[in-house]
Design a protein around this motif. Structure first.
Motif, PDB file in Angstrom:
ATOM      1  N   THR A 140      -4.635   9.013  -1.696  1.00  0.00           N
ATOM      2  CA  THR A 140      -4.551   9.513  -3.254  1.00  0.00           C
ATOM      3  C   THR A 140      -5.091   8.334  -4.190  1.00  0.00           C
ATOM      4  O   THR A 140      -5.748   8.832  -5.214  1.00  0.00           O
ATOM      5  N   LEU A 141      -5.516   7.150  -3.823  1.00  0.00           N
ATOM      6  CA  LEU A 141      -6.034   6.208  -4.564  1.00  0.00           C
ATOM      7  C   LEU A 141      -7.593   6.462  -4.746  1.00  0.00           C
ATOM      8  O   LEU A 141      -8.134   6.049  -5.423  1.00  0.00           O
ATOM      9  N   PHE A 142      -8.068   7.413  -3.802  1.00  0.00           N
ATOM     10  CA  PHE A 142      -9.449   7.381  -3.776  1.00  0.00           C
ATOM     11  C   PHE A 142      -9.975   8.507  -4.802  1.00  0.00           C
ATOM     12  O   PHE A 142     -11.034   8.920  -5.053  1.00  0.00           O
ATOM     13  N   LEU A 184     -10.899  15.079   0.357  1.00  0.00           N
ATOM     14  CA  LEU A 184      -9.929  14.081   1.170  1.00  0.00           C
ATOM     15  C   LEU A 184      -8.310  14.638   1.158  1.00  0.00           C
ATOM     16  O   LEU A 184      -7.682  14.768   2.177  1.00  0.00           O
ATOM     17  N   ASP A 185      -7.763  14.802  -0.074  1.00  0.00           N
ATOM     18  CA  ASP A 185      -6.591  15.191  -0.347  1.00  0.00           C
ATOM     19  C   ASP A 185      -6.082  16.581   0.243  1.00  0.00           C
ATOM     20  O   ASP A 185      -5.285  16.747   0.865  1.00  0.00           O
ATOM     21  N   ILE A 203       0.935  -1.062   0.154  1.00  0.00           N
ATOM     22  CA  ILE A 203      -0.075  -0.081   0.072  1.00  0.00           C
ATOM     23  C   ILE A 203       0.884   1.324   0.072  1.00  0.00           C
ATOM     24  O   ILE A 203       1.887   1.425   0.989  1.00  0.00           O
ATOM     25  N   PRO A 204       0.827   2.076  -1.081  1.00  0.00           N
ATOM     26  CA  PRO A 204       1.525   3.379  -1.008  1.00  0.00           C
ATOM     27  C   PRO A 204       1.477   4.194   0.406  1.00  0.00           C
ATOM     28  O   PRO A 204       0.447   4.114   0.939  1.00  0.00           O
ATOM     29  N   GLY A 205       2.460   4.929   0.516  1.00  0.00           N
ATOM     30  CA  GLY A 205       2.492   5.854   1.733  1.00  0.00           C
ATOM     31  C   GLY A 205       1.513   6.894   1.885  1.00  0.00           C
ATOM     32  O   GLY A 205       0.954   7.272   2.794  1.00  0.00           O
TER      33      GLY A 205
END
Length: 119
Positions: free
Chosen positions: A90-92, A97-98, A84-86
């Motif tokens: 950002t996957l959403f 949220l960002d 899972i990336p740090g």
């Protein structure tokens, strides 16, 4: 005569409130001391023996829901053993949220600042 009863009643209420405050202080102090009971020789428990969090393996994908507009309701796929990336949020692809996480990180102290505050 009624004035004396009112004063006595007020004193009784204050005494009752003081007793409640003392009792809550003792309870909070006891809970704080109990939190320190782990001790200096605490060892982290061993991880669970399995390679997954569920008792049985997950299916390869979920069931799709019919009749929803666009991409909604499509089956979701489970991918095991993938890193899972740090910056997982950002996957959403969600701008609010960002922005929220960016604001939280910008307003968080650095490790050096946090250590300096403890000195």
């Amino acid at each position: 005569m009624g004035d004396g009863l009112e004063r006595a009643s007020g004193r009784q209420r204050r005494l009752g409130a003081n007793k409640t405050i003392r009792a809550m202080t003792v309870i909070a102090l006891g809970a704080s001391l109990a939190a320190c009971a782990v001790g200096p020789d605490y060892r982290t428990p061993a991880p669970p023996p399995g390679k997954q969090y569920t008792a049985t393996p997950l299916p390869a994908q979920t069931v799709a829901t019919q009749g929803l507009a666009g991409d909604a309701g499509q089956a979701q796929h489970f991918v095991a053993a993938q890193d899972i990336p740090g910056q997982w949020w950002t996957l959403f692809h969600c701008a609010p949220l960002d922005a929220l996480i960016r604001q939280a990180l910008d307003n968080s102290p650095t490790l050096a600042a946090a250590q300096a505050a403890l000195r």
